[in-house]
Design an enzyme around this catalytic site. Structure first.
Site, PDB file in Angstrom:
ATOM      1  CB  SER A 102       5.546  -9.626   8.798  1.00  0.00           C
ATOM      2  OG  SER A 102       5.090  -8.460   8.921  1.00  0.00           O
ATOM      3  CE  LYS A 103       3.186 -10.734   0.793  1.00  0.00           C
ATOM      4  NZ  LYS A 103       4.253 -10.374   0.062  1.00  0.00           N
ATOM      5  NE  ARG A 104       6.072  -3.705   8.536  1.00  0.00           N
ATOM      6  CZ  ARG A 104       7.121  -2.675   8.622  1.00  0.00           C
ATOM      7  NH1 ARG A 104       7.055  -2.461   7.040  1.00  0.00           N
ATOM      8  NH2 ARG A 104       8.828  -3.657   8.761  1.00  0.00           N
ATOM      9  CD  GLU A 128       4.931 -11.846  -2.500  1.00  0.00           C
ATOM     10  OE1 GLU A 128       4.503 -10.607  -2.795  1.00  0.00           O
ATOM     11  OE2 GLU A 128       6.141 -11.688  -1.446  1.00  0.00           O
TER      12      GLU A 128
END
Ligand code: GLU
Length: 510
Positions: free
Chosen positions: A270-272, A283
């Site tokens: 996940s994108k923390r 990205e």
């Protein structure tokens, strides 16, 4: 109906005499990310392997969650990765429309069928009541979910609600007891107790279907033969199978793909916040990864490629891919491995192909480059970079009006500022004479000059490198000088001499 079972199939042999038709069915609620891209890739590989049809279906029924621009991002991400679709938005096809928001009439028609056959019912409960029920059930330690209050309303009770002007939702009438099981190609048999399952909503009061209903209706009408998707969807299979049974349809073959984990192997990728960890395809694109490398890397996330090498071509993947070789265990997303693999692809690409990627990449970043420049710069950096993004650090001095060498770094080994300034002046003189200004000639002229001056080549070249590039570490010197061009090289040699003289004067004053 106490037991519903998808036709059992032997694990490892998803036999089917149907034409293979698979779909990637994203909801345009965010940017294309690693998990979805891997799902699309496995579907695409399987369909190219079996010569079937790849369908892109847009699941846009949750109007509140739509994100402007998401659909465009998903489509361009798929195209960039080389995952073109045979049917869907922009491609057309015989089973359209391919966006669910354009199929509302179809769902309406199908909900009527379920209502008539007694598999669906209208529910008039208010959201306040549903919330209260949820809290009460929770307090009693029961599993949350609807208490089926409207499941057995009499005709009079329904009429009374209608008279109040309440627009109902439609719910699926699930069996109340027994078990449901199905065969997942990747995981084998999976069972659920009906006890634990609720009467889900199929059609909302705004006239839009829920994911569950639209998904089943469309998979059937679009003649989808295999469903390959992330394993977070396993729990939706039971109500889906109840719907297939209710309609009298044959369910597709299911294959739930393993989860993708963080590099640590703990928790879902996940994108923390603040971690800088990339999860969206755009990205990776912006950071300068090659689509060929990402394709290869994603293909390995869960698929046990039968060859012995990590790096394989798109064609090799198509030839060998089979759902039965996908493992159920999750795989960690190893960024370092991706970087390594991207480097391998960069080094292996024909120089002109890499130059094409680099031109597009640099232009995207706002650099005004012409293809002739990138064609000439590629041989200088191809062996040195893992991503196109890293190329910028290697070559940014080509675009600068002037560079800012650190005066403390300029002196060659065992040389002081004055000697270094003299060496740069000598380099200036010899290069000013040189015509044509080409790397081989530059090489011989500078080596001869070093000897004249009684300097080692390295002693002489380091100040020149720093003066022209502003860096201690730069691409090979002679090719770099040629590409920077005579005029600019001379300007920078002169500027560095001035800088050294200023520094010595300041030191003397102190
Ligand atoms: N719309 C769902 C998603 O966003 C599709 C799940 C499925 O493939 O059934 O992933």
């Amino acid at each position: 109906m106490t037991k519903v079972s998808a036709e059992p199939r032997r694990r490892g042999h998803p036999e089917s005499n149907r034409r293979v038709r698979v779909r990637f069915a994203p909801s345009p609620t965010g940017w294309l990310h690693v998990g979805n891209a891997r799902t699309a890739l496995f579907n695409w590989l399987y369909v190219r392997h079996t010569d079937g049809d790849f369908i892109l279906r847009i699941e846009d029924t949750d109007q509140k969650r739509l994100v402007p621009g998401a659909l465009g991002d998903i489509k361009s991400g798929l195209r960039w990765l080389g995952l073109g679709w045979d049917e869907g938005p922009d491609a057309g096809g015989d089973y359209g429309p391919y966006a669910q928001s354009e199929r509302l009439g179809i769902y309406q028609e199908h909900i009527e069928k379920l209502l008539d056959s007694g598999y669906a019912y209208k529910c008039y409960c208010s959201s306040e009541r549903l919330e209260r029920v949820r809290q009460e059930k929770q307090a009693r330690g029961e599993s949350p979910g609807y208490d089926r209050q409207c499941r057995n309303l009499s005709a009079e009770e329904r009429a009374a609600f209608e008279a109040e002007g309440i627009t109902p939702v439609f719910r699926l009438k699930m069996p109340l007891e027994g078990q449901i099981s199905f065969e997942d190609v990747i995981r084998g048999e999976i069972s659920f107790d009906f006890d634990d399952l609720e009467d889900i909503v199929l059609l909302k009061s705004d006239g839009y279907p829920t994911y569950h209903f639209a998904n089943v209706v469309d998979d059937h009408l679009m003649e989808i033969s295999h469903i390959m998707r992330g394993d977070e969807w396993i729990s939706s299979v039971p109500p889906h199978l109840v719907m297939y049974e209710a309609f009298g349809w044959k369910p597709p073959i299911f294959a739930h793909l393993p989860m993708i984990l963080d590099p640590s192997g703990e928790g879902k990728l996940s994108k923390r916040k603040g971690s800088g960890q990339m999860t969206e395809i755009r990205e990776f694109r912006t950071a300068g990864y090659l689509p060929e490398a990402l394709f290869n890397f994603f293909a390995r996330l869960g698929w046990a490629y039968s060859g012995d090498q990590d790096v394989f071509s798109r064609e090799q993947a198509i030839e060998r891919f089979d759902i039965t070789d996908v493992r159920p265990s999750p795989s960690a997303f190893a960024y370092d491995k991706l970087n390594w693999m991207n480097g391998v692809y960069i080094r292996d690409l024909p120089a002109d192909v890499l130059a094409g990627h680099l031109t597009a990449f640099l232009r995207d970043k706002g650099f005004d480059v012409d293809p002739d420049f990138t064609r000439r710069v590629v041989p200088l950096i191809q062996q040195r970079i893992q991503t196109l993004g890293e190329a910028i650090d290697w070559i940014d001095f080509f675009f600068a009006d002037e560079v800012q060498p650190d005066p403390a770094e300029l002196p060659g080994k065992k040389m002081d500022e004055t000697q270094t300034a003299e060496a740069l002046a000598a380099a200036y003189d010899v290069l000013a004479e040189l015509e044509p200004f080409e790397q081989d000639a530059i090489n011989s002229a500078l080596r001869a000059k070093a000897e004249d001056l009684g300097l080692k080549a390295g002693q002489f070249f380091q100040p020149i490198r720093i003066a022209v590039t502003g860096k201690r570490v730069a691409p090979p010197l002679f090719g770099t000088l040629e590409l920077v061009g005579k005029e600019t090289v001379l300007e920078r040699l002169e500027a560095a001499q001035k800088l050294l003289l200023q520094t010595t004067m300041l030191e003397q004053e102190e």
